[in-house]
Design a protein around this motif. Structure first.
Motif, PDB file in Angstrom:
ATOM      1  N   LEU A 111      87.169  52.265  14.286  1.00 52.90           N
ATOM      2  CA  LEU A 111      85.767  52.179  13.870  1.00 52.90           C
ATOM      3  C   LEU A 111      85.372  53.221  12.836  1.00 52.90           C
ATOM      4  CD1 LEU A 111      84.001  51.494  17.292  1.00 52.90           C
ATOM      5  CD2 LEU A 111      84.657  49.849  15.534  1.00 52.90           C
ATOM      6  N   PHE A 112      85.970  54.411  12.941  1.00 55.20           N
ATOM      7  CA  PHE A 112      85.538  55.510  12.090  1.00 55.20           C
ATOM      8  C   PHE A 112      86.621  55.955  11.116  1.00 55.20           C
ATOM      9  CE2 PHE A 112      83.269  56.561  16.242  1.00 55.20           C
ATOM     10  CZ  PHE A 112      82.134  55.841  15.889  1.00 55.20           C
ATOM     11  N   GLY A 113      87.593  55.113  10.888  1.00 55.05           N
ATOM     12  CA  GLY A 113      88.704  55.510  10.033  1.00 55.05           C
ATOM     13  C   GLY A 113      88.308  55.803   8.602  1.00 55.05           C
ATOM     14  N   ASP A 114      87.176  55.271   8.153  1.00 54.74           N
ATOM     15  CA  ASP A 114      86.745  55.478   6.766  1.00 54.74           C
ATOM     16  C   ASP A 114      85.831  56.679   6.603  1.00 54.74           C
ATOM     17  OD1 ASP A 114      84.611  54.527   8.148  1.00 54.74           O
ATOM     18  OD2 ASP A 114      84.073  52.942   6.729  1.00 54.74           O
ATOM     19  N   GLY A 115      85.736  57.502   7.673  1.00 51.75           N
ATOM     20  CA  GLY A 115      84.886  58.686   7.604  1.00 51.75           C
ATOM     21  C   GLY A 115      83.455  58.441   8.023  1.00 51.75           C
ATOM     22  N   ALA A 116      83.148  57.240   8.511  1.00 46.23           N
ATOM     23  CA  ALA A 116      81.770  56.936   8.920  1.00 46.23           C
ATOM     24  C   ALA A 116      81.325  57.776  10.101  1.00 46.23           C
ATOM     25  CB  ALA A 116      81.650  55.448   9.278  1.00 46.23           C
ATOM     26  N   ALA A 117      82.287  58.320  10.862  1.00 51.69           N
ATOM     27  CA  ALA A 117      81.935  59.138  12.024  1.00 51.69           C
ATOM     28  C   ALA A 117      81.209  60.412  11.626  1.00 51.69           C
ATOM     29  CB  ALA A 117      83.197  59.494  12.815  1.00 51.69           C
ATOM     30  N   ASP A 118      81.283  60.766  10.349  1.00 53.31           N
ATOM     31  CA  ASP A 118      80.623  61.989   9.897  1.00 53.31           C
ATOM     32  C   ASP A 118      79.167  61.760   9.501  1.00 53.31           C
ATOM     33  OD1 ASP A 118      83.016  63.365  10.221  1.00 53.31           O
ATOM     34  OD2 ASP A 118      83.696  62.860   8.203  1.00 53.31           O
ATOM     35  N   SER A 119      78.676  60.537   9.634  1.00 52.31           N
ATOM     36  CA  SER A 119      77.291  60.242   9.235  1.00 52.31           C
ATOM     37  C   SER A 119      76.581  59.431  10.307  1.00 52.31           C
ATOM     38  CB  SER A 119      77.288  59.487   7.904  1.00 52.31           C
ATOM     39  OG  SER A 119      78.041  58.279   8.021  1.00 52.31           O
ATOM     40  N   VAL A 120      76.750  59.827  11.553  1.00 49.82           N
ATOM     41  CA  VAL A 120      76.142  59.120  12.677  1.00 49.82           C
ATOM     42  C   VAL A 120      74.677  59.524  12.810  1.00 49.82           C
ATOM     43  CG1 VAL A 120      76.176  58.840  15.181  1.00 49.82           C
ATOM     44  CG2 VAL A 120      78.318  58.914  13.905  1.00 49.82           C
ATOM     45  N   PRO A 121      73.747  58.578  12.919  1.00 50.04           N
ATOM     46  CA  PRO A 121      72.341  58.938  13.145  1.00 50.04           C
ATOM     47  C   PRO A 121      72.203  59.726  14.444  1.00 50.04           C
ATOM     48  CG  PRO A 121      72.559  56.615  12.572  1.00 50.04           C
ATOM     49  CD  PRO A 121      73.952  57.113  12.812  1.00 50.04           C
ATOM     50  N   GLY A 122      71.350  60.732  14.417  1.00 48.78           N
ATOM     51  CA  GLY A 122      71.198  61.565  15.604  1.00 48.78           C
ATOM     52  C   GLY A 122      69.790  62.097  15.742  1.00 48.78           C
ATOM     53  N   PHE A 123      69.660  63.103  16.613  1.00 52.51           N
ATOM     54  CA  PHE A 123      68.355  63.705  16.900  1.00 52.51           C
ATOM     55  C   PHE A 123      68.272  65.083  16.247  1.00 52.51           C
ATOM     56  CE2 PHE A 123      69.289  60.859  20.450  1.00 52.51           C
ATOM     57  CZ  PHE A 123      68.116  60.131  20.550  1.00 52.51           C
ATOM     58  N   ASP A 124      67.104  65.390  15.708  1.00 46.57           N
ATOM     59  CA  ASP A 124      66.861  66.708  15.122  1.00 46.57           C
ATOM     60  C   ASP A 124      66.029  67.552  16.089  1.00 46.57           C
ATOM     61  OD1 ASP A 124      68.163  66.148  12.689  1.00 46.57           O
ATOM     62  OD2 ASP A 124      66.390  65.027  12.003  1.00 46.57           O
ATOM     63  N   PRO A 125      66.140  68.873  16.006  1.00 49.89           N
ATOM     64  CA  PRO A 125      65.362  69.741  16.903  1.00 49.89           C
ATOM     65  C   PRO A 125      63.858  69.543  16.728  1.00 49.89           C
ATOM     66  CG  PRO A 125      67.129  70.967  15.838  1.00 49.89           C
ATOM     67  CD  PRO A 125      67.064  69.633  15.150  1.00 49.89           C
ATOM     68  N   VAL A 126      63.156  69.641  17.844  1.00 50.49           N
ATOM     69  CA  VAL A 126      61.696  69.541  17.853  1.00 50.49           C
ATOM     70  C   VAL A 126      61.153  70.820  18.493  1.00 50.49           C
ATOM     71  CG1 VAL A 126      59.689  68.265  18.684  1.00 50.49           C
ATOM     72  CG2 VAL A 126      61.791  67.032  18.058  1.00 50.49           C
ATOM     73  N   GLU A 215      74.284  67.504  18.753  1.00 53.28           N
ATOM     74  CA  GLU A 215      74.982  68.697  18.304  1.00 53.28           C
ATOM     75  C   GLU A 215      75.656  68.513  16.946  1.00 53.28           C
ATOM     76  OE1 GLU A 215      74.783  71.655  19.699  1.00 53.28           O
ATOM     77  OE2 GLU A 215      73.387  70.748  21.117  1.00 53.28           O
ATOM     78  N   VAL A 216      76.483  67.451  16.808  1.00 55.00           N
ATOM     79  CA  VAL A 216      77.288  67.330  15.598  1.00 55.00           C
ATOM     80  C   VAL A 216      76.964  66.104  14.756  1.00 55.00           C
ATOM     81  CG1 VAL A 216      79.196  68.627  16.588  1.00 55.00           C
ATOM     82  CG2 VAL A 216      79.118  66.163  16.910  1.00 55.00           C
ATOM     83  N   HIS A 217      76.175  65.172  15.302  1.00 55.01           N
ATOM     84  CA  HIS A 217      75.849  63.929  14.587  1.00 55.01           C
ATOM     85  C   HIS A 217      77.125  63.263  14.070  1.00 55.01           C
ATOM     86  CE1 HIS A 217      71.357  64.896  13.687  1.00 55.01           C
ATOM     87  NE2 HIS A 217      71.752  65.406  14.851  1.00 55.01           N
ATOM     88  N   ALA A 218      78.144  63.259  14.900  1.00 55.42           N
ATOM     89  CA  ALA A 218      79.435  62.706  14.495  1.00 55.42           C
ATOM     90  C   ALA A 218      80.282  62.492  15.738  1.00 55.42           C
ATOM     91  CB  ALA A 218      80.154  63.648  13.530  1.00 55.42           C
ATOM     92  N   PHE A 219      81.439  61.879  15.527  1.00 55.46           N
ATOM     93  CA  PHE A 219      82.414  61.769  16.613  1.00 55.46           C
ATOM     94  C   PHE A 219      83.788  62.123  16.063  1.00 55.46           C
ATOM     95  CE2 PHE A 219      85.655  59.686  19.151  1.00 55.46           C
ATOM     96  CZ  PHE A 219      85.286  60.094  20.421  1.00 55.46           C
ATOM     97  N   SER A 220      84.533  62.883  16.859  1.00 53.67           N
ATOM     98  CA  SER A 220      85.902  63.236  16.491  1.00 53.67           C
ATOM     99  C   SER A 220      86.773  63.151  17.733  1.00 53.67           C
ATOM    100  CB  SER A 220      85.956  64.651  15.902  1.00 53.67           C
ATOM    101  OG  SER A 220      85.474  65.604  16.837  1.00 53.67           O
TER     102      SER A 220
END
Length: 307
Positions: A111-126, A215-220
């Motif tokens: 799923l993330f072989g093209d580097g898409a794992a580095d741009s996962v939508p996530g949560f920002d601090p509030v 934390e990282v907005h990504a998966f590795s």
């Protein structure tokens, strides 16, 4: 120096949040008599599902739901093996973790072989108005993501709802101490244990989502890095009690954060020493050197009516 201390506290709390969630579920499961070494696999599966769900939908909220579903499915398999089929809890836990590591690593390549794992939508601090300005603890506690605040609420709810002063907590403890006697008293042993494992899966999936989406907005590969095992250690260090376990999680989080803040504080400590510190604390806890400690009598013992 004050800035460094604030960063140490903020980093410690941030690292403690997923650990806090996972250990809260593990504590409940162990008090009911089921050792969940598969917490690591539940977290890793939740992190992968959360990242995949968020990336596919473009919504971090959908990612959280996917992480919860993955954690529950993983826990259902664990509960089937350890509660229904009465398989060895240690063997099944380790095997489940190996399966999760292999499956998520393969899934990440697909799923993330093209580097898409580095741009996962996530949560920002509030930031919470006013409170986040409190020195040291303000940024640590009140500049969390929505998922971080939810983690605090879930951990507190589990600690209060299943405390030894509530009917639910007493029932869980009775089943974990002597399942045969609890069954004779009319308590649904298998149902409680199954539910405890499922709840562990849900909060562990949420912990995985916290790592991937907050934390990282990504998966590795191997994103959890042993945090699930550390959650089991936190329960032992907390002597199978809720609030001491929470304190152990915070301590472990600060110990991990110290690896990065030590040079700025003028401390020359080796990273391996800080990494092993939580496990040393757990050994001290079970050795009796820091107070009496006893695991639930029925921990890892399968229930079989008629025994």
């Amino acid at each position: 120096m004050s800035t460094v201390v604030e960063e140490l506290a903020s980093g410690g709390v941030r690292l403690a949040v997923p650990l806090l969630l996972a250990s809260s579920g593990e504590l409940l499961s162990e008090r009911a008599g089921v050792l969940n070494l598969s917490v690591e696999g539940m977290m890793l599966t939740g992190a992968f599902a959360g990242a995949a769900g968020a990336l596919a939908s473009g919504s971090a909220g959908v990612g959280v739901l996917a992480a919860l579903a993955a954690g529950l499915l993983f826990a259902a398999l664990q509960a089937l093996l350890s509660v229904v089929l009465r398989a060895d809890q240690i063997v099944t836990g380790i095997t489940a973790n190996a399966l999760a590591l292999g499956a998520t690593t393969y899934g990440s390549r697909v799923l993330f072989g093209d580097g898409a794992a580095d741009s996962v939508p996530g949560f920002d601090p509030v930031a919470v108005p006013v409170l986040h300005r409190v020195p040291v603890l303000g940024p640590a506690l009140f500049e969390q993501t929505v998922l971080g605040y939810a983690a605090f609420a879930v951990a507190a709810a589990l600690a209060l709802g299943f405390s030894r002063r509530t009917g639910w907590g007493l029932a869980v403890d009775a089943i974990g101490e002597d399942s045969t006697t609890a069954d004779r008293c009319g308590l649904p042993v298998r149902a409680v244990r199954f539910a405890a494992v499922l709840l562990t899966g849900a909060v562990s999936g949420l912990a995985g989502a916290q790592l991937a989406l907050s934390e990282v907005h990504a998966f590795s590969d191997d994103l959890t890095g042993g945090i699930g095992y550390l959650a089991v250690v936190a329960v032992i260090a907390g002597r199978w009690r809720a609030w001491p376990t929470i304190l152990a999680c915070l301590f472990f989080g600060v110990a991990q954060s110290l690896q990065f803040a030590a040079p700025a504080l003028g401390l020359h400590l080796s990273a391996p020493l800080l990494t092993t510190l939580p496990y040393v604390v757990a050994l001290l806890a079970v050795s009796g050197l820091v107070g009496r400690s006893r695991a639930p009598s029925g921990l890892t013992t399968p229930f079989l009516r008629g025994n």
